[in-house]
Structures are given as structure tokens and as C-alpha cells.
Design a protein around this motif. Structure first.
Motif, mmCIF file in Angstrom:
data_model
loop_
_atom_site.group_PDB
_atom_site.id
_atom_site.type_symbol
_atom_site.label_atom_id
_atom_site.label_comp_id
_atom_site.label_asym_id
_atom_site.label_seq_id
_atom_site.Cartn_x
_atom_site.Cartn_y
_atom_site.Cartn_z
ATOM 1 N N SER A 7 0.477 -2.058 -16.605
ATOM 2 C CA SER A 7 0.961 -1.983 -15.291
ATOM 3 C C SER A 7 -0.464 -2.479 -14.503
ATOM 4 N N LEU A 8 -1.539 -1.941 -14.660
ATOM 5 C CA LEU A 8 -2.833 -2.030 -14.027
ATOM 6 C C LEU A 8 -2.947 -3.700 -14.145
ATOM 7 N N TYR A 9 -2.857 -4.417 -15.337
ATOM 8 C CA TYR A 9 -3.018 -6.019 -15.297
ATOM 9 C C TYR A 9 -1.840 -6.854 -14.985
ATOM 10 N N ASN A 10 -0.816 -6.077 -14.542
ATOM 11 C CA ASN A 10 0.357 -6.832 -13.974
ATOM 12 C C ASN A 10 0.278 -7.069 -12.643
ATOM 13 N N ASN A 11 -0.514 -6.092 -11.999
ATOM 14 C CA ASN A 11 -0.858 -5.919 -10.547
ATOM 15 C C ASN A 11 -2.246 -6.371 -10.161
ATOM 16 N N PHE A 12 -3.270 -6.324 -11.064
ATOM 17 C CA PHE A 12 -4.498 -6.850 -10.788
ATOM 18 C C PHE A 12 -5.033 -7.711 -11.869
ATOM 19 N N ALA A 13 -5.620 -8.721 -11.556
ATOM 20 C CA ALA A 13 -6.195 -9.542 -12.518
ATOM 21 C C ALA A 13 -7.563 -8.928 -13.277
ATOM 22 N N SER A 14 -8.125 -7.917 -12.540
ATOM 23 C CA SER A 14 -9.389 -7.401 -12.973
ATOM 24 C C SER A 14 -9.847 -6.194 -12.348
ATOM 25 N N LYS A 15 -10.925 -5.547 -12.760
ATOM 26 C CA LYS A 15 -11.211 -4.312 -11.733
ATOM 27 C C LYS A 15 -11.718 -4.755 -10.819
ATOM 28 N N ALA A 16 -12.527 -6.066 -10.534
ATOM 29 C CA ALA A 16 -13.143 -6.519 -9.322
ATOM 30 C C ALA A 16 -12.046 -6.789 -8.194
ATOM 31 N N GLU A 17 -11.037 -7.355 -8.848
ATOM 32 C CA GLU A 17 -9.713 -7.424 -7.820
ATOM 33 C C GLU A 17 -9.286 -6.288 -7.400
ATOM 34 N N LEU A 18 -9.252 -5.083 -8.167
ATOM 35 C CA LEU A 18 -8.616 -3.844 -7.824
ATOM 36 C C LEU A 18 -9.944 -3.096 -6.596
ATOM 37 N N VAL A 19 -10.967 -3.445 -7.113
ATOM 38 C CA VAL A 19 -12.123 -3.018 -6.096
ATOM 39 C C VAL A 19 -11.778 -3.660 -4.583
ATOM 40 N N GLU A 20 -11.719 -4.899 -4.661
ATOM 41 C CA GLU A 20 -11.349 -5.804 -3.467
ATOM 42 C C GLU A 20 -10.486 -5.097 -2.629
ATOM 43 N N THR A 21 -9.270 -4.853 -3.376
ATOM 44 C CA THR A 21 -7.938 -4.361 -2.601
ATOM 45 C C THR A 21 -8.334 -2.925 -2.168
ATOM 46 N N TYR A 22 -8.987 -2.297 -2.923
ATOM 47 C CA TYR A 22 -9.588 -0.920 -2.279
ATOM 48 C C TYR A 22 -10.308 -1.022 -1.194
ATOM 49 N N LEU A 23 -10.968 -2.119 -0.943
ATOM 50 C CA LEU A 23 -12.090 -2.231 0.266
ATOM 51 C C LEU A 23 -11.180 -2.735 1.379
ATOM 52 N N GLU A 24 -10.369 -3.500 1.110
ATOM 53 C CA GLU A 24 -9.518 -4.044 2.292
ATOM 54 C C GLU A 24 -8.359 -2.749 2.627
ATOM 55 N N ILE A 25 -8.126 -1.969 1.651
ATOM 56 C CA ILE A 25 -7.325 -0.779 2.279
ATOM 57 C C ILE A 25 -8.099 0.005 3.219
ATOM 58 N N ARG A 26 -9.393 0.218 2.486
ATOM 59 C CA ARG A 26 -10.327 1.172 3.487
ATOM 60 C C ARG A 26 -10.415 0.650 4.609
ATOM 61 N N HIS A 27 -10.670 -0.806 4.840
ATOM 62 C CA HIS A 27 -10.955 -1.242 6.255
ATOM 63 C C HIS A 27 -9.782 -1.144 7.063
ATOM 64 N N ASP A 28 -8.457 -1.319 6.646
ATOM 65 C CA ASP A 28 -7.372 -1.187 7.369
ATOM 66 C C ASP A 28 -7.152 0.235 7.789
ATOM 67 N N GLU A 29 -7.424 1.143 6.757
ATOM 68 C CA GLU A 29 -7.401 2.620 7.314
ATOM 69 C C GLU A 29 -8.391 2.744 8.460
ATOM 70 N N TRP A 30 -9.588 2.110 8.559
ATOM 71 C CA TRP A 30 -10.406 2.470 9.723
ATOM 72 C C TRP A 30 -9.511 1.671 10.923
ATOM 73 N N LEU A 31 -9.230 0.494 10.793
ATOM 74 C CA LEU A 31 -8.556 -0.336 11.907
ATOM 75 C C LEU A 31 -7.323 0.833 12.628
ATOM 76 N N SER A 32 -6.709 1.522 11.735
ATOM 77 C CA SER A 32 -5.470 2.170 11.983
ATOM 78 C C SER A 32 -5.916 3.242 12.956
ATOM 79 N N LEU A 33 -7.234 4.128 12.406
ATOM 80 C CA LEU A 33 -7.723 5.196 13.301
ATOM 81 C C LEU A 33 -8.285 4.772 14.593
ATOM 82 N N TYR A 34 -8.907 3.389 14.680
ATOM 83 C CA TYR A 34 -9.325 3.084 15.729
ATOM 84 C C TYR A 34 -8.296 2.577 16.628
ATOM 85 N N ALA A 35 -7.279 1.932 16.197
ATOM 86 C CA ALA A 35 -5.991 1.518 17.192
ATOM 87 C C ALA A 35 -5.484 2.837 17.832
#
Length: 196
Positions: A47-75
Motif C-alpha cells: 500500500s505504501l508503494y502504491n501511494n508513494f514512489a519512495s520514502k522521499a515522496e512520503l516526506v515531501e507530502t508530510y512537509l506539504e501537510i505541515r505547511h497546510d496545517e499552519w496555513l489553516s491555523l493562520y487563516a
């Protein structure tokens, strides 16, 4: 039938991202293996590899989510602000909200900066963190501009100072495990704006 597969895939993706978010924040990116993420998510490794090409892609998505979380708090904070000063302080309050979140093992600082510290120079994840921090500084400059008589150079300089104040406060808050330092930075920013 394809809808069911999509729903299952999204559900597995969400579980993987939820598990990765907690583990990356708690144990760091390097300290979190794929097996730990899969186990916590309760999904098959496939399932992991069906959704993410690599751990690096998972990390990038995690960072995007953290950014979006902050933007929501700020909004949410921005929606309550009416003056330019309040809009600047909404940025500080969003940082405080992040610090006061109920983390599984307590607050240990900015998840984006923590991740960036683990990634090599030039890594896509580090660049994503830099873009986030630059966006925060840009938001500050936008709100400070009316306070400087539309002097954008002065507003940009002040935004730089405020962003350094924010980053220092969130780093210290991470060491202390609470938002007290961010609240102190909020008070400092208020006093600085009164002097404008």
C-alpha cells in the motif's frame, strides 16, 4: 468497483500519512523506517508503494501537510483580525497554536525545521521548508506595509526581523515544550509595532 478501490486507496494513503506525520515528528525522518510507518498505519507494505514512489515522496507530502496545517491555523486567526497589527499578530498566534497542539510525545519545535535539519542541502524537502518560511515572511511584510506608510522596503526589513523573532521563539518553545516563548515573542512584536 473502481470507486471502491479509490476509496480504499485514499483510506490507506490517509492512514499512511497520519502514521508518517506522527512518527516523523516524534522520532525524526531518519529515525523512522518504512516498516514503522506501515505497521502504525495498519496497511500492507505494498500500500505504501502504491501511494508513494519512495520514502522521499512520503516526506515531501508530510512537509506539504505541515505547511497546510499552519496555513489553516493562520487563516483561522486572520479571520478574527481587523487591523494591520492584529493581522501581524495572527501569524504569531498561529505559531502558538502549533506549539500548544496536543502532540503524542509533547511539543518539540517546528516540524518543518526539524525535518529540514535532517535533510541534505538542496533536497526537495529543504526547499519546501524554505518556501514555507519565505511565505510566512511575505505574509508579515504584507501586513506591515500599511503600518510603515506603504514603505515596502521598511516593511520587508521589519518582516525579516519579525520572522527571525518567530523562528527563534518557536525553536526555544520546542526546547521548553510549550508555547510560552511564542507568547513572549507576540508581546515583543506588539511593542515593536506600537513604536512605528
Amino acid at each position: 468497483m473502481s470507486n471502491d478501490k479509490t476509496e480504499v486507496s485514499e483510506s490507506a494513503r490517509d492512514r499512511l500519512l497520519g502514521a508518517a506525520s506522527v512518527l516523523f515528528y516524534n522520532d525524526g525522518i531518519a529515525g523512522t523506517g518504512i516498516d514503522a510507518v506501515v505497521k502504525r498505519a495498519g496497511v500492507a507494505k505494498k500500500s505504501l508503494y502504491n501511494n508513494f514512489a519512495s520514502k522521499a515522496e512520503l516526506v515531501e507530502t508530510y512537509l506539504e501537510i505541515r505547511h497546510d496545517e499552519w496555513l489553516s491555523l493562520y487563516a483561522a486567526r486572520l479571520a478574527q483580525a481587523t487591523t494591520s497589527q492584529q493581522k501581524v499578530l495572527a501569524v504569531f498566534q498561529a505559531y502558538e497554536d502549533h506549539a500548544e497542539h496536543a502532540y503524542e510525545r509533547g511539543f518539540r519545535g517546528c516540524g518543518l525545521l526539524n525535518a529540514a535539519a535532517e535533510l541534505p542541502a538542496g533536497a526537495p524537502g529543504r526547499l519546501a521548508v524554505r518556501r514555507h518560511k519565505e511565505q510566512v515572511e511575505s505574509i508579515l511584510a504584507e501586513h506591515l506595509t500599511p503600518l510603515t506608510g506603504e514603505d515596502t522596503d521598511r516593511a520587508n526589513t521589519l518582516a525579516r526581523h519579525f520572522s527571525f523573532l518567530l523562528e527563534g521563539s518557536i525553536s526555544r518553545a520546542g526546547l521548553e515544550g510549550n508555547g510560552n516563548c511564542v507568547r513572549q515573542a507576540f508581546a515583543m512584536a506588539s511593542m515593536m509595532m506600537e513604536a512605528l
